[in-house]
Design a protein around this motif. Structure first.
Motif, PDB file in Angstrom:
ATOM      1  N   GLY A 109      -4.423   3.760   5.736  1.00 57.89           N
ATOM      2  CA  GLY A 109      -4.493   2.713   6.231  1.00 57.89           C
ATOM      3  C   GLY A 109      -4.906   2.747   7.866  1.00 57.89           C
ATOM      4  O   GLY A 109      -4.693   1.951   8.844  1.00 57.89           O
ATOM      5  N   VAL A 110      -5.503   3.936   8.010  1.00 60.75           N
ATOM      6  CA  VAL A 110      -6.204   4.370   9.439  1.00 60.75           C
ATOM      7  C   VAL A 110      -4.688   4.250  10.404  1.00 60.75           C
ATOM      8  O   VAL A 110      -4.870   3.565  11.444  1.00 60.75           O
ATOM      9  CB  VAL A 110      -7.195   3.678  10.109  1.00 60.75           C
TER      10      VAL A 110
ATOM     11  N   GLY B 105      -9.099   1.391  12.459  1.00 63.70           N
ATOM     12  CA  GLY B 105      -8.801   0.319  11.481  1.00 63.70           C
ATOM     13  C   GLY B 105      -8.413  -0.864  12.069  1.00 63.70           C
ATOM     14  O   GLY B 105      -7.595  -0.917  12.907  1.00 63.70           O
TER      15      GLY B 105
ATOM     16  N   GLU C  54      -6.467  -4.234  11.477  1.00 63.56           N
ATOM     17  CA  GLU C  54      -5.557  -5.140  10.625  1.00 63.56           C
ATOM     18  C   GLU C  54      -6.091  -6.556  10.855  1.00 63.56           C
ATOM     19  O   GLU C  54      -5.901  -7.184  12.238  1.00 63.56           O
ATOM     20  CB  GLU C  54      -4.048  -5.027  11.053  1.00 63.56           C
TER      21      GLU C  54
ATOM     22  N   THR D  99     -13.203  -0.371   4.063  1.00 61.85           N
ATOM     23  CA  THR D  99     -11.867  -1.104   3.983  1.00 61.85           C
ATOM     24  C   THR D  99     -10.714   0.353   3.587  1.00 61.85           C
ATOM     25  O   THR D  99     -11.325   0.942   2.876  1.00 61.85           O
ATOM     26  CB  THR D  99     -11.719  -2.280   2.899  1.00 61.85           C
ATOM     27  N   ALA D 100      -9.632   0.217   4.054  1.00 63.23           N
ATOM     28  CA  ALA D 100      -8.679   0.923   3.939  1.00 63.23           C
ATOM     29  C   ALA D 100      -7.445   0.261   3.974  1.00 63.23           C
ATOM     30  O   ALA D 100      -6.850  -0.333   4.868  1.00 63.23           O
ATOM     31  CB  ALA D 100      -8.390   2.094   4.927  1.00 63.23           C
TER      32      ALA D 100
ATOM     33  N   LYS E 273      -6.953  -3.183   5.721  1.00 65.10           N
ATOM     34  CA  LYS E 273      -7.631  -3.212   7.162  1.00 65.10           C
ATOM     35  C   LYS E 273      -9.247  -2.883   6.793  1.00 65.10           C
ATOM     36  O   LYS E 273      -9.508  -2.302   5.718  1.00 65.10           O
ATOM     37  CB  LYS E 273      -7.101  -1.958   7.942  1.00 65.10           C
TER      38      LYS E 273
ATOM     39  N   ARG F 284     -12.064  -0.781   8.114  1.00 72.27           N
ATOM     40  CA  ARG F 284     -12.263   0.606   8.477  1.00 72.27           C
ATOM     41  C   ARG F 284     -13.653   0.844   9.125  1.00 72.27           C
ATOM     42  O   ARG F 284     -14.625   0.499   8.459  1.00 72.27           O
ATOM     43  CB  ARG F 284     -11.920   1.456   7.603  1.00 72.27           C
TER      44      ARG F 284
END
Length: 392
Positions: free
Chosen positions: A196-197, A334, A336, A357-358, A361, A363
């Motif tokens: 999620g960075v 990232g 959100e 994406t991660a 989020k 990315r």
């Protein structure tokens, strides 16, 4: 459906949730589809194309090596590999390098080395490797076991034993594990990419390093995604004033060719001896030539520009409509969002901007040398799409 997509669906294992997009050619941070549409690329093949597509200097270095030797086993010496190892050691203060082909392999080497280091000094009882919750370290059975996410610990068991997981930011929990006496190493990412960075707190990184020293455990940093200039330093641990015992890296190292590397400090430089580890393709002369071109050009001026571009992205997106928060370091960011990230990524692709994406989020992993004009255009498009897709 194009021939490429049809062939892919018929003959390639269905392990990827691909975007409905066939890329055919690119230059710098622009890439073109089979239909001729042009896109601004903010993904770089997941932090791989360090200087974007078909960088002239990188292409020249690789092409020159292609005309000499394309491969020689590691039973022989090759100049690009030796030159790259020297370059990496001189720029980091590390002492030795092992070359492989990917981040997972670089991490396997790190794990093996940490366990042998502990075995040689303390015996078999000191073998546990601790990683962090939310981490991601690769897709082999062992590096999946090292990954601190329960979602990855299904389907392929039994997984390799000897791993435990600590909560990021909790030095008390880390010390409790180390105090048991069986921990060989802590293995961390300073920014959890697939997780999620999420950037680790600086005081936690410094504190964990000090604890590892106090309890005779190795401090190991997975720089597979954070390395090679991505965060505004050559390697992300350099933000924190610590010196790891082992560093792994891959992705952007060779600028688009498969290469991993495991770097050893003096404490671990001589742990592995002849026959204890190896790789057929590791340090391949073509990949090494490409990596020499990349690493030689990651200088203070470039790293300063990475920080400036990071600051521009943050200032443009923090507080913008549809943005909850911005996380990460350098050009590993990232976003959100209020709307679903996967929906936004698809909308951005329609608008000519490619993002990743991660978790939940967006990315962003643009080329380190992305043109500022293209970056500004991409950020403006992101803001527009997020505003359009976010309820009033």
């Amino acid at each position: 459906m194009s021939d490429t997509k049809a062939l892919d669906r018929e003959y390639i294992a269905g392990t990827y949730g691909r975007f409905d997009l066939e890329l055919t050619e690119g230059k710098g941070s622009l890439v073109r589809s089979a239909e001729g549409k042009e896109y601004i690329d903010l993904g770089t093949g997941i932090a791989v194309n360090t200087f974007g597509f078909c960088d002239d200097a990188w292409t020249a270095a690789v092409t020159e090596q292609l005309g000499k030797i394309q491969h020689a086993s590691n039973l022989y010496y090759t100049e690009p590999q030796a030159r790259l190892a020297k370059m990496l050691c001189e720029k980091t203060g590390m002492k030795k390098v092992f070359f492989s082909n990917s981040g997972a392999e670089a991490n396997e080497c790190m794990i093996k080395t940490a366990r042998k280091w502990a075995h040689d000094r303390f015996g078999e009882e000191k073998s546990t490797v601790v990683t962090l919750r939310g981490s991601f370290h690769g897709r082999t059975v062992t590096t999946l076991a090292a990954t601190g996410q329960d979602a990855f610990h299904t389907n392929f068991g039994p997984f390799t034993g000897g791993f435990e997981y600590a909560e990021p930011g909790d030095l008390g929990a880390a010390e409790a594990l180390l105090a048991r006496g069986d921990v060989a190493a802590f293995m961390i990412e300073t920014v959890q990419g697939e997780g999620g960075v999420r950037a680790l707190d600086a005081e936690y990184v410094k504190g964990l390093f000090a604890l590892c020293r106090r309890y005779d455990a190795l401090f190991c940093v997975d720089e597979v995604q954070t390395g090679n200039g991505r965060t505004g330093k050559l390697y992300s641990y350099m933000h924190f004033g610590v010196q790891p015992d082992i560093v792994s890296t891959a992705k952007g190292l060779a600028g688009g060719l498969p290469m991993g590397a495991t770097l050893f400090a003096e404490s671990t430089a001589d742990v592995l001896t002849a026959g204890q580890h190896g790789s057929t393709f590791g340090g391949n002369p073509i990949a090494a030539a490409g990596a020499c071109s990349i690493i030689s050009r990651i200088d203070s001026e470039l790293l300063k520009s990475v920080e400036e571009k990071s600051a521009y992205i943050r200032s443009g997106l923090e507080g913008a409509k549809g943005v909850k928060s911005v996380s990460g370091l350098g050009l590993m960011l990232g976003i959100e969002t209020e709307a679903p990230a996967k929906t936004l990524a698809a909308k951005l692709m329609e608008r000519g901007v490619l993002v990743l994406t991660a978790k939940e989020k967006l990315r962003l992993l643009p080329a380190l040398n992305i043109d500022f004009g293209l970056l500004k255009k991409a950020v403006a498009t992101i803001k527009e799409v997020l505003a359009d897709e976010t309820p009033a």
